[in-house]
Design a protein around this motif. Structure first.
Motif: not given
Length: 374
Positions: A122-146
Motif C-alpha cells: 500500500a501507500g508508495d509501495g515501499q518494500v523492506f528486506e531485512l537480513p535478520n538471519y545469518i547462517a553458514p551453509i555446510a557441505v555435509v557428507h557421509n563417507v564411511e571411515g572419513v
C-alpha cells in the motif's frame, strides 16, 4: 562483485502446512528493552497486541522461527504467528500475491519480484528486506571411515558439477593427505525444490570456482543426475541414508553427518556462526534499492582469514505500508523482537545462527519504525 541472475520457479502453496503456532503470553520488560532503543517488539513500551500474523518462506529459517516464536511468548499475549516453511520461492510468491503478511527468503527479491512486491504494498509501495538471519551453509557428507574433510573451492564445484566422481580422486587426496579416502563413488545430493539455499550455494560456486561452475545461478539445481531431497530435511535425510553422499544444508540440521572445512585463501575454514558473520561484515549493501531495503551482496570469493563464504543471509520481506493498522502493528512488533538482542540470541540458541551486528540492527530498526498503515 559476482551478482547471480535470479530465475525462480514460483510455486504457490495454498495450505499453510507445517505451521508454527504461537499463543504468546506475558508482558515485555520495559526497563531491559530500553537498551534496545524501544520495546523488544516494535510497539510502544507496554503495548499489548492481539491478532494473527502470517508468514511463509525459507525452510532454513524453521529452527530460528521456532526460537523466535517461543521467546516472543514473553513479550505479547494473544498474538498468533503462523509460519509455513514452504521454501524461499514459495514464500516470495505468496507474499507478492498478498497471501501472507511477510516472507522469509534466503535470497533477496530479483528486479521482477521487487516490482511486483511494490505493486502489492500500500501507500508508495515501499518494500523492506531485512537480513535478520545469518547462517553458514555446510557441505555435509557421509563417507564411511572419513570424519574430517578439507575441500578447496574448485573441488567443491567439481564434485557438484559431477566432474569429480570418486572419493579417492587426486584433487581430494591432495587437500587431505592424512585421510584414508575410500575407492567409492561420490553421490551428490541437491535440493529438489526451488530454494534460496541452492541459490546461495550456487552463487558461491560461481564466484569461487568460475572455471569449473559454469551454470547460470538460480534457485533451481542445474545439474541433472545425482540425488535430490525436498527441503533442507530432505537433503539431510538423503545424505544420511547413503554412503559416499555429499550435500549442502544448514549445519543446525546436519545431525551426525560430517561437515567439510572449505578452502579460503591459505586456510580451511569451518562453517561457524562467527566465520559467517565475518564475511557479511566484509560485504556491501546492494545499490539502487529503496530506503528500507537492506539487501546485501555477499563476498563469495573472499580470501580473508576467518571468513566462511558459503553463507546465507536470510531475509524477512514485507511492506512498509499495509492496508490495515492491525497488520502493520503486528509486523512491526514481531520484526522488532526478531532483531533485538533477545530475539537474535533465541535464534542462535535454536538454530546456531550468527547474531546480526549492531549496524544491521540499527538499520533494521529504521525500517521497522517506518512500518505504518495507509
Amino acid at each position: 562483485m559476482n551478482l547471480g541472475t535470479k530465475t525462480r520457479a514460483a510455486t504457490l502453496s495454498l495450505a499453510l502446512a507445517g505451521t508454527l503456532a504461537l499463543a504468546a503470553c506475558g508482558a515485555a520488560n520495559e526497563e531491559s528493552d530500553a537498551a534496545e532503543g524501544g520495546t523488544a517488539g516494535g510497539g510502544e513500551a507496554g503495548e499489548q497486541l492481539s491478532g494473527t500474523l502470517v508468514g511463509a518462506g525459507a525452510s532454513s529459517q524453521q529452527a530460528a522461527m521456532q526460537g523466535w516464536t517461543a521467546a516472543y511468548s514473553s513479550v505479547q499475549p494473544d498474538v498468533t504467528v503462523n509460519y509455513d516453511p514452504v521454501g524461499s520461492g514459495g514464500g516470495r510468491e505468496q507474499f507478492v500475491a498478498g497471501g501472507t503478511d511477510f516472507a522469509g527468503s534466503d535470497a533477496y527479491l530479483d528486479e521482477e519480484e521487487l516490482t511486483a512486491a511494490e505493486e502489492r504494498c500500500a501507500g508508495d509501495g515501499q518494500v523492506f528486506e531485512l537480513p535478520n538471519y545469518i547462517a553458514p551453509i555446510a557441505v555435509v557428507h557421509n563417507v564411511e571411515g572419513v570424519d574430517s574433510l578439507n575441500l578447496p573451492p574448485e573441488v567443491v564445484a567439481g564434485i557438484f558439477a559431477q566432474q569429480i566422481t570418486n572419493w579417492n580422486d587426486p584433487a581430494i587426496a591432495e587437500a587431505n593427505p592424512d585421510v584414508q579416502l575410500p575407492d567409492l563413488p561420490i553421490t551428490p545430493v541437491n535440493r529438489s525444490d526451488e530454494s534460496g539455499t541452492t541459490e546461495n550455494f550456487a552463487e558461491y560456486l560461481a564466484a569461487a570456482a568460475p572455471d569449473v561452475w559454469t551454470y547460470e545461478v538460480s534457485g533451481d539445481w542445474p545439474v541433472p543426475g545425482g540425488e535430490a531431497g525436498q527441503g533442507t530435511s530432505g537433503v539431510v535425510q538423503a545424505v544420511g541414508a547413503g554412503n559416499g553422499t555429499i550435500g549442502y544444508a544448514d549445519p543446525s540440521q546436519a545431525g551426525d553427518l560430517g561437515i567439510a572445512a572449505i578452502g579460503v585463501g591459505e586456510e580451511f575454514v569451518q562453517p561457524t556462526p562467527e566465520a559467517a558473520a565475518a564475511v557479511v561484515e566484509n560485504s556491501e549493501r546492494v545499490e539502487g534499492r529503496g530506503e528500507y531495503d537492506y539487501a546485501i551482496d555477499i563476498r563469495r570469493d573472499t580470501t580473508e582469514s576467518g571468513n566462511y563464504p558459503i553463507v546465507q543471509v536470510s531475509y524477512h520481506i514485507g511492506c512498509v505500508t499495509y492496508d490495515e493498522q492491525e497488520t502493520a502493528d503486528l509486523v512491526a512488533d514481531f520484526m522488532g523482537f526478531v532483531v533485538s538482542e533477545e530475539g537474535q540470541q533465541a535464534a542462535a540458541d535454536a538454530a546456531g545462527s550468527a547474531p546480526i551486528s549492531d549496524t544491521l540492527r540499527e538499520q533494521a530498526r529504521t525500517a521497522i519504525d517506518a512500518i505504518n498503515a495507509g
